[in-house]
Design a protein around this motif. Structure first.
Motif, PDB file in Angstrom:
ATOM      1  N   VAL A 186      18.478  20.903  15.039  1.00 15.28           N
ATOM      2  CA  VAL A 186      17.161  21.434  14.667  1.00 15.28           C
ATOM      3  C   VAL A 186      16.230  20.255  14.422  1.00 15.28           C
ATOM      4  O   VAL A 186      16.676  19.158  14.056  1.00 15.28           O
ATOM      5  CB  VAL A 186      17.242  22.332  13.415  1.00 15.28           C
ATOM      6  N   PHE A 226      12.612  21.174   3.498  1.00 15.05           N
ATOM      7  CA  PHE A 226      12.797  22.289   4.412  1.00 15.05           C
ATOM      8  C   PHE A 226      14.022  23.087   3.975  1.00 15.05           C
ATOM      9  O   PHE A 226      15.061  22.519   3.620  1.00 15.05           O
ATOM     10  CB  PHE A 226      12.984  21.791   5.850  1.00 15.05           C
ATOM     11  N   PHE A 260       9.296  25.627   4.216  1.00 12.30           N
ATOM     12  CA  PHE A 260       9.337  24.335   3.538  1.00 12.30           C
ATOM     13  C   PHE A 260       8.508  24.395   2.274  1.00 12.30           C
ATOM     14  O   PHE A 260       7.640  25.271   2.111  1.00 12.30           O
ATOM     15  CB  PHE A 260       8.844  23.205   4.452  1.00 12.30           C
ATOM     16  N   ILE A 309      16.840  25.546   5.209  1.00 16.94           N
ATOM     17  CA  ILE A 309      17.518  25.952   6.438  1.00 16.94           C
ATOM     18  C   ILE A 309      18.671  26.865   6.068  1.00 16.94           C
ATOM     19  O   ILE A 309      19.422  26.609   5.107  1.00 16.94           O
ATOM     20  CB  ILE A 309      18.033  24.717   7.213  1.00 16.94           C
ATOM     21  N   GLN A 334      18.698  28.635  11.146  1.00 16.41           N
ATOM     22  CA  GLN A 334      17.276  28.959  11.167  1.00 16.41           C
ATOM     23  C   GLN A 334      16.531  28.252  10.036  1.00 16.41           C
ATOM     24  O   GLN A 334      17.002  28.197   8.906  1.00 16.41           O
ATOM     25  CB  GLN A 334      17.104  30.469  11.030  1.00 16.41           C
ATOM     26  N   ILE A 335      15.357  27.717  10.375  1.00 15.45           N
ATOM     27  CA  ILE A 335      14.493  27.109   9.364  1.00 15.45           C
ATOM     28  C   ILE A 335      13.671  28.218   8.729  1.00 15.45           C
ATOM     29  O   ILE A 335      12.897  28.907   9.395  1.00 15.45           O
ATOM     30  CB  ILE A 335      13.584  26.037   9.998  1.00 15.45           C
ATOM     31  N   TRP A 392       9.447  21.745  14.458  1.00 15.56           N
ATOM     32  CA  TRP A 392       9.251  23.131  13.997  1.00 15.56           C
ATOM     33  C   TRP A 392       7.938  23.260  13.235  1.00 15.56           C
ATOM     34  O   TRP A 392       7.213  24.251  13.430  1.00 15.56           O
ATOM     35  CB  TRP A 392      10.433  23.499  13.104  1.00 15.56           C
ATOM     36  N   PRO A 440      13.020  19.838  12.312  1.00 14.91           N
ATOM     37  CA  PRO A 440      11.970  20.365  11.410  1.00 14.91           C
ATOM     38  C   PRO A 440      10.659  19.595  11.510  1.00 14.91           C
ATOM     39  O   PRO A 440       9.586  20.206  11.529  1.00 14.91           O
ATOM     40  CB  PRO A 440      12.590  20.233  10.027  1.00 14.91           C
ATOM     41  N   TYR A 451      22.173  27.749   1.591  1.00 19.71           N
ATOM     42  CA  TYR A 451      21.027  27.027   2.163  1.00 19.71           C
ATOM     43  C   TYR A 451      21.367  25.544   2.305  1.00 19.71           C
ATOM     44  O   TYR A 451      22.190  24.991   1.555  1.00 19.71           O
ATOM     45  CB  TYR A 451      19.791  27.170   1.265  1.00 19.71           C
TER      46      TYR A 451
END
Length: 1599
Positions: A470, A499, A514, A501, A510-511, A790, A472, A488
């Motif tokens: 990922v 962030f 933030f 996640i 999945q993010i 992201w 971010p 998390y």
């Protein structure tokens, strides 16, 4: 298992649970050593790691006093020595494999040991320390004593080795020097002696060094004084003068990088420049080995930069930075290079095993390889190093089998907890920062510097793989943290964004959003309990502006993945009100903070004070910032800022800091119940610590020492273990279902998904490509080939939604903007067409006023910057000009002036001078006073001592009266002429009465005073009448100026009444114009007679006026010519005066230069005197130093003699005892029969034969050094074997027949005593020889020092003689009359060895007699001359009259024979002779023009011909070049044939050359003898001629 823990460290573990080191993982940064033939060791952090080559098993030895310094091993005794790095370090010696401490060595070193080395034979250890001692010490490590030591300040050593064949020799090398040390022994005393090796220069040649202290090649200067060494010229008098060399005399030498010993006591030296040297350890002779070039070698190979070297039979093995190991086969003084082995990395160290069957290769990275020799050689990797130090660590859940490490390069390694072996490794090929392992699945996350997060599948620890990534943001990832339940993953970035996640692989990580917090996040702490549905997060960040720390606490619900869209805004930022974000501040700075599991308080580690504090959180909610106060405070007992962390069950608080100590505290009382010193402050302490889920396993990672330590509990039980085990079971049960599901989903993921983004990312990319409308102008253009973070995707998506929402309004605004733009363009076109007065500027049509103002401000800033730069530049120039003006103008008491001639190129300048300072005036006054006192003293001495005659007294009286009369007028002159004064200063009125004569300046003070007096300014002398005239002139000018400054009433009245003029001048009348009559405007025809008369009168007046004007003009021109002539005459007179002044200026400059030359000569003599003094001081210091050394050697000789006498006495006693035993044998056995006594005596003399141990043939063929036992150990072994053999001889079977057994026993005891006594005698004899050799060496050193002292004394005597000669032989300046011719090749006679001194009166009487006889001779010669002169005058007059008669006759003849040519006739007869000449000239000009035209045509033809010849010349040049190339080839062939011929006939040629040289030498010797005989005859004849000449010519002496 770790060993070596000290008692004092176990005080904390005496009661209750304690921590022990299970294994240590790290890689070598220093050289690896063999402990025995199958074990190697190296230092790593606080530990020494031992590795068994066969089993790869590791053993750890811990140093409890910090980082391990340097390590050395002794294979025969199987011991390892290492030093610590604390203040006043110690050396520890442990035995292997027991790892028990044999001894501890304590010396006088303050800071650190840099090198340790065991001798190959014996129990000797050499150590070398760094600052401040730089001390080499030799230890007897078994007895823990220093045998000897020697300090060499400022010398860093990089390598130290013992001679394998002789423990008394050591070699110490550094990049700039090589030194061989010898250990000398006298009885029980040991001494270190150093000898430096003279290295060649960088090009391989040897520098011919000269003796700096006593140079023998200095030239002799008989004019300017003695020539001294450069150290004396530099003014050096201390030890630096012994090695001083000027910069131009320093040449770069070879730089040794490594060395190794040979069995022949030679040294092979590898140099940085690629040279291989061989040094004889006894004579220190250096030989450069020559390389045999291999024509078959590949191009670019064998370009070796040597790093390490290992000796083998027949040559050496050398490696460099290219990753190759080369074999240097050495034969005689040549070597050949062959490829031996290729390694993947640059090799840093090599060494052979004790049996020489294995070669250890250590790479720069830290990997270790073993090359095994044999019929089928093998090459194995013993240790594979990671790519850099460990950046982050973590357990693979639950943390009881495997752990993970991360390096900066992105290499992830999986380690087995059982034995510390590397199970697997994977490289992400990207710079990585942090690592975290998920508790809810067998996955791990790796954060990188580029901002991405890589997820690894670690279900199979032996084959981990990267499954997802990922992205971010583009900010560097600084923190990665899973909450306790693995719901998390919190990602902290460098820009202060966290962030959130989803930690489950099923969600594709999945993010969720933030949270923005403060920058420079220090720590993230979470609380995720089983009984709650929230995850509390606390973030610590600093506030450097206020000196405080900020805590931000927010709550994440477990249902956030389902409702993330409602919790976050369109750009992904979680709303503060939904996550219950609260802000807290602490009034002091914290380096770490954690939130307890009850969420009631915070534990913080203070940054600037050694305290751990707890802070209670308020129960009520608040808005804004809440200030927290310390609730409880305990001392941390740590060094520097530290870190806090909670155990998985939240009841243990671990603290780490720079001190390297791990403390585990009770979270309620903050008291320490377990601690472990796994690292040290020298390695900057501990970086991170991880505790497994069940609390049994602890990983500790060092910050800079590259060490990973695995700790386990001892006596782990009771409540301490039950609480965490209970929590672990609950957590595993809670996560079991989730873990199985997530692990199954990990199996579905494929590696190809690593480079893919989420579905939303693909959708965004597709929408970005397809949506091409007016809104595209507002979006940021992004390269489709580059992955978009992201947070940027979220931002673009929010912008796109806003664009769609306000699209209609945007279109309206754009339409209005376009219309407004058209209107502005129309207005600008109209503006261009109107007048300049009404025209507006271009900038007034700009609608973006802010942009216009910004551009204006930028322009103003740039202009201000340029103006400031220009001002600073001008200021610098003005400052420089001011300095120059101050130095060259304002500081001058006499300003620089110049006069220029009008008609001649002469310029006369004055002498600008600065004003004297007070110090100079004071010094001048002192010298003048001293000279006056000296003059008065000399005057009084003459009056008292000398007896003057009456005439002399009267003369002196008259002279004094004259001097008193002219005291204020005349300038006192010296009796010395100018040519002895050395300058013409007396011609300019300079007082020289106080100056000393040039022949009187012997002492230093006199020369300095003379220099000061020579710098006195020459004042101009002015007569009294000139003073009065000048004063009168000044007075009259002042009165005239005062009159002109009086009242101006008269001037104003004249201007009012008569226009300022008393009378009308003639030029004013002539300047007037006669007015024309009025009728002249009418035509002439209408004029009347009266008008015509008036007109005539008008014309007459005008004519008269014009005539007067013409006359006046001519008179003015005449007057102007007269004035011009006067001016010309005045300027010429001025130029004449200035010319004479210029000549005087030249003479003055001549005098100044003469005086400056005298000053320079005096300064040079003073400088030479200082050099002589410096040389004398150096010789004195050097003599004192050598005398001190002489005293030391004398004391050493005296002590050695005393020890030798004592030892010799013991030896004599022992030898006498041995003889007594031999002689008393028969007396001892006198009671038995004589034949048995004889048999026993033969047995008494019999000695057993000792069989020498045979070396295995395999070992002997491989090991180049053979067996190397120490002499002491060898003696012990030999004596033990002898005693064992004596037991066989003492056996009852060897007893003679008929001998009583009691007598046999007594005989055996006597023989054994005799044998033991003989062994003692042998040992004493060896020690005696050693002491005699030691005394001989000391005696040689003493004699050498005595020779040096005598040499110093001789040099001092020579220098003193030179100094006296220099002080007596003065350099004087003599004026030579210009125009005198000096002889060419004139040899100055500087020495008078055959001269004698004669009384002055004898010479004067002789001169008077010679003068009288000479006057008589001159008178007679004058009379003879007058007679001859009259005869010559009469003869001349007679010849004159004859010549006049001949002239008159010739004139008469010429008149009669006068020739009258046609040209002369034509000139007399032709009336228009000039016209005729003009016609002839015109004809000649035409002829010349034709000739010129013809000449030009010829020139053009020549130019064409020249071009043609040039082309032809170029062709010839090409042909010549071709011929020259052919000629070069022919010359090569000729030279080759010539070499062949020379090789064939070299012997005959040498004989011929030798014969010719012999004949030439004989002929030259014969000519030399003839020339000597002729020179003697010529000298005799010259002496005779000189004697006859002196008889003929008298000596005329000036009266």
């Amino acid at each position: 298992m770790a060993h070596g823990r000290e008692r004092e460290e176990n005080a904390y573990a005496s009661v209750g649970p304690s921590l022990s080191v299970r294994w240590v993982q790290g890689f070598p940064k220093q050289n690896v050593h063999f402990v025995n033939d199958s074990t190697i060791c190296y230092p790593c952090g606080n530990f020494v790691i031992f590795i068994n080559i066969e089993t790869k098993k590791k053993t750890v030895l811990q140093c409890m006093n910090g980082v391990v310094g340097v390590v050395a091993t002794n294979v025969p005794y199987e011991v390892v020595a290492f030093s610590d790095r604390r203040l006043k370090p110690l050396i520890y010696i442990y035995s292997f494999p027991g790892l028990t401490r044999r001894t501890k060595l304590k010396g006088s070193v303050l800071l650190d040991y840099t090198l340790l080395s065991f001798s190959y034979c014996g129990t000797y250890l050499a150590s070398y320390s760094s600052l401040p001692e730089f001390e080499l010490a030799l230890w007897k490590w078994e007895s823990s004593v220093i045998l000897c030591k020697k300090s060499q300040p400022g010398v860093d050593v990089s390598c130290m080795t013992f001679n394998p064949m002789n423990w008394r020799q050591l070699c110490l090398s550094s990049p700039s020097a090589l030194t061989v040390w010898t250990v000398e022994k006298s009885n029980q005393e040991h001494y270190l002696k150093a000898k430096s090796v003279k290295l060649p220069m960088e090009d391989g040649s040897f520098y011919n060094e000269t003796d700096v202290i006593f140079p023998t090649s200095l030239p002799k200067d008989l004019i300017y004084g003695p020539v001294l060494p450069l150290s004396a010229i530099a003014g050096l008098v201390g030890e630096e003068a012994e090695t001083f060399r000027p910069k131009d005399d320093l040449y770069p030498l070879l730089h040794p990088t490594m060395h190794c010993w040979t069995p022949t006591n030679d040294l092979y030296i590898g140099c940085e420049e690629g040279h291989l040297l061989m040094v004889n350890a006894e004579t220190l002779k250096v030989t450069i080995l020559n390389k045999i070039e291999d024509t078959t070698s590949r191009e670019g190979c064998h370009l070796i930069n040597p790093v390490t070297m290992a000796y083998q039979k027949g040559g050496v093995l050398i490696s460099g930075i290219d990753g190759f190991v080369y074999s240097f086969i050495i034969k005689d003084l040549h070597y050949k290079i062959e490829d031996f082995l290729q390694v993947e990395e640059p090799v840093e160290h090599m060494m052979f095993s004790p049996s020489y069957q294995m070669l250890l290769i250590q790479t720069e990275k830290g990997s270790i390889y073993i090359y095994t020799f044999g019929e089928e050689p093998t090459f194995n990797r013993v240790l594979e190093a990671c790519d850099g130090k460990f950046q982050a660590i973590d357990f693979i859940s639950p943390g009881n089998e495997y752990c993970m490490t991360l390096t900066h390069s992105g290499e992830v390694c999986v380690w087995c907890l059982e034995d510390g072996t590397c199970a697997s490794r994977i490289c992400l090929n990207t710079p990585a920062t942090v690592l975290a392992s998920s508790p809810s699945s067998f996955s791990a996350a790796v954060g990188t510097q580029e901002g991405s997060i890589h997820f690894l599948d670690v279900r199979d620890p032996e084959t981990p793989r990267a499954v997802y990534k990922v992205f971010p943001s583009e900010w560097s990832v600084q923190h990665l943290l899973y909450d306790q339940r693995g719901i998390y993953l919190l990602v902290g970035t460098s820009e202060g964004c966290i962030f959130i996640i989803n930690a489950n692989p099923s969600s594709l990580f999945q993010i969720l959003g933030f949270v923005e917090v403060g920058k420079d996040i220090l720590q993230i702490s979470t609380v995720s309990l089983l009984e709650t549905d929230i995850v509390e997060v606390m973030v610590l960040s600093p506030l450097p502006e206020t000196g405080r720390s900020r805590l931000e606490i927010f709550t994440l619900p477990t249902t956030l993945p389902q409702v993330s869209t409602s919790f976050a805004d369109e750009r992904g930022r979680l709303r503060d009100e939904l996550i219950a974000k609260f802000l807290y501040e602490i009034e002091h700075t914290l380096s770490s903070a954690v939130l307890d599991y009850q969420s009631h308080q915070v534990y913080g580690f203070c940054n600037q004070v050694p305290y751990i504090c707890s802070y209670r959180l308020p129960e009520k909610e608040h808005s804004g910032i809440c200030i927290l106060k310390p609730y409880r405070k305990v001392q941390s007992k740590h060094y520097g800022p530290g870190m806090l962390s909670l155990s998985p069950h939240g009841l243990w608080l671990t603290t780490i800091a720079k001190g390297g100590i791990l403390c585990i505290r009770d979270v309620h009382t903050l008291e320490t119940f377990a601690r472990s010193r796994s690292h040290s402050h020298q390695g900057h302490g501990i970086q991170s610590v991880r505790i497994s889920m069940d609390g049994k396993n602890i990983l500790v990672n060092g910050r800079n020492d590259g060490t990973l330590v695995y700790l386990r509990w001892r006596r782990f039980g009771g409540n301490l273990a039950s609480e965490i085990l209970e929590y672990c079971q609950k957590l595993l049960i809670s996560l079991s279902n989730t873990m199985d599901e997530e692990n199954d989903y990990l199996s579905i993921l494929k590696r190809e998904s690593l480079n893919l983004g989420s579905t939303s990312e693909h959708t965004i990319n597709e929408d970005t490509k397809l949506s091409i409308d007016s809104s595209q102008e507002e979006l940021t253009q992004v390269d489709n080939s580059k992955e978009i973070p992201w947070i940027q995707q979220k931002s673009q998506e929010a912008i796109r939604k806003e664009v769609k929402l306000f699209s209609k309004k945007r279109k309206e605004i754009k339409t209005g903007i376009k219309a407004l733009a058209k209107t502005v363009l129309t207005m600008m076109e109209e503006n261009e067409a109107i007048d300049n007065i009404a025209k507006l500027e271009q900038k007034e049509f700009s609608l973006d006023l802010e942009e216009l103002e910004r551009l204006h401000n930028e322009n103003e800033e740039e202009v201000a910057k340029i103006r400031k730069d220009a001002e600073m530049h001008n200021l610098a120039k003005a400052y420089l000009a001011e300095l120059i003006k101050e130095e060259c103008w304002n500081a001058m008491a006499v300003k620089g002036r110049a006069l220029k001639c009008f008609h001649m190129p002469y310029v006369v300048e004055n002498f600008p001078m600065k004003e004297r300072t007070d110090e100079e005036l004071k010094e001048l006054k002192r010298v003048l006073q001293q000279k006056k006192i000296e003059a008065e003293c000399l005057k009084l001495r003459k009056e008292i001592v000398e007896v003057q005659s009456a005439i002399t007294l009267v003369k002196k009286h008259h002279e004094e009266e004259d001097e008193e009369e002219e005291e204020d007028v005349a300038v006192k002159t010296s009796n010395l002429p100018n040519y002895l004064l050395g300058s013409l200063s007396t011609d300019f009125g300079v007082h020289i009465s106080l100056l000393s004569g040039q022949l009187e300046l012997h002492s230093r003070e006199e020369k300095i005073n003379q220099i000061i007096l020579l710098k006195i300014t020459a004042h101009r002398f002015v007569n009294p009448w000139q003073k009065n005239k000048t004063q009168f002139t000044v007075t009259s000018k002042m009165e005239q100026w005062l009159l002109t400054r009086g009242p101006d009433t008269r001037h104003r009245a004249l201007m009012d009444m008569m226009g300022g003029v008393l009378e009308v001048k003639k030029e004013d009348i002539l300047r007037m114009v006669i007015p024309q009559p009025a009728f002249m405007a009418k035509p002439d025809a209408v004029w009347s007679e009266e008008e015509r008369k008036q007109f005539k009168e008008y014309e007459k007046k005008v004519k008269e006026l014009n005539e007067e004007r013409e006359k006046y003009r001519k008179s003015l021109e005449a007057e102007m010519k007269k004035l011009q002539n006067s001016i010309q005459e005045s300027t010429q007179n001025f130029d004449e005066h200035l010319k004479r002044l210029f000549e005087r200026r030249v003479k003055a400059e001549m005098v100044v230069n003469q005086e400056e030359l005298k000053i320079n000569n005096l300064v040079f003599s003073l400088l030479l005197d200082e050099e002589i003094s410096s040389r004398e001081a150096f010789l004195n210091n050097y003599l004192i130093k050598k005398q001190a050394e002489k005293n030391q050697t004398s004391e050493a000789i005296q002590k050695a003699k005393e020890d030798l006498d004592t030892y010799r006495e013991h030896y004599d006693n022992l030898l006498a005892e041995d003889k007594v035993l031999d002689r008393s044998f028969k007396k001892e056995f006198s009671e038995i029969p004589s034949h048995q006594v004889d048999i026993l005596y033969k047995l008494f003399k019999r000695r057993p034969r000792i069989q020498k141990q045979k070396i295995h043939s395999d070992t002997a063929s491989i090991v180049p050094f053979g067996e190397r036992p120490e002499s002491g150990k060898l003696n012990k072994d030999a004596f033990a074997q002898l005693m064992k053999a004596m037991d066989d001889l003492d056996n009852i079977s060897n007893m003679p027949e008929g001998l009583d057994p009691l007598v046999w026993d007594h005989f055996c005891q006597t023989r054994r005593a005799k044998v033991e006594n003989e062994q003692k005698v042998k040992q004493k004899a060896a020690g005696l020889m050693e002491m005699v050799a030691f005394l001989r060496r000391r005696t040689e050193e003493d004699e050498k020092l005595q020779q040096e002292i005598e040499k110093v004394f001789h040099e001092r005597i020579v220098l003193q003689e030179e100094k006296v000669r220099f002080q007596l032989n003065l350099t004087i300046q003599i004026l030579l009359k210009q125009g005198q011719v000096e002889l060419e090749n004139f040899q100055l006679l500087l020495e008078y060895p055959d001269a004698i001194l004669i009384n002055k009166s004898i010479i004067e009487d002789l001169n008077c007699v010679i003068r009288a006889q000479g006057q008589k001779k001159v008178a007679s010669m004058m009379e003879s001359k007058d007679v001859h002169k009259g005869i010559f005058q009469i003869e001349w007059e007679h010849k004159k009259m004859e010549m006049e008669m001949e002239d008159l006759n010739q004139k008469a003849w010429d008149i009669q024979m006068l020739f009258f040519s046609r040209d002369r006739q034509k000139y007399l007869n032709e009336p228009n002779y000039e016209t005729l000449i003009a016609i002839q000239i015109g004809i000649m000009e035409q002829t010349i023009a034709v000739l010129d035209k013809t000449h030009k045509k010829n020139v053009e033809n020549c130019k064409k011909l020249l071009k043609k010849l040039g082309r032809y010349s170029n062709q010839k040049d090409i042909a010549n070049y071709t011929l020259s190339c052919n000629l070069r080839e022919e010359l090569v062939a000729v030279s080759e044939r010539k070499d062949i011929c020379n090789a064939i006939g070299s012997q005959l040629t040498c004989e011929k050359i030798a014969k010719e040289q012999y004949e030439n030498m004989m002929h030259q010797q014969k000519l030399t003898n003839i020339s000597k005989q002729q020179a003697e005859q010529i000298s005799i004849l010259q002496a005779e001629v000189e004697r006859l000449r002196m008889k003929t010519f008298p000596a005329l002496v000036q009266m």
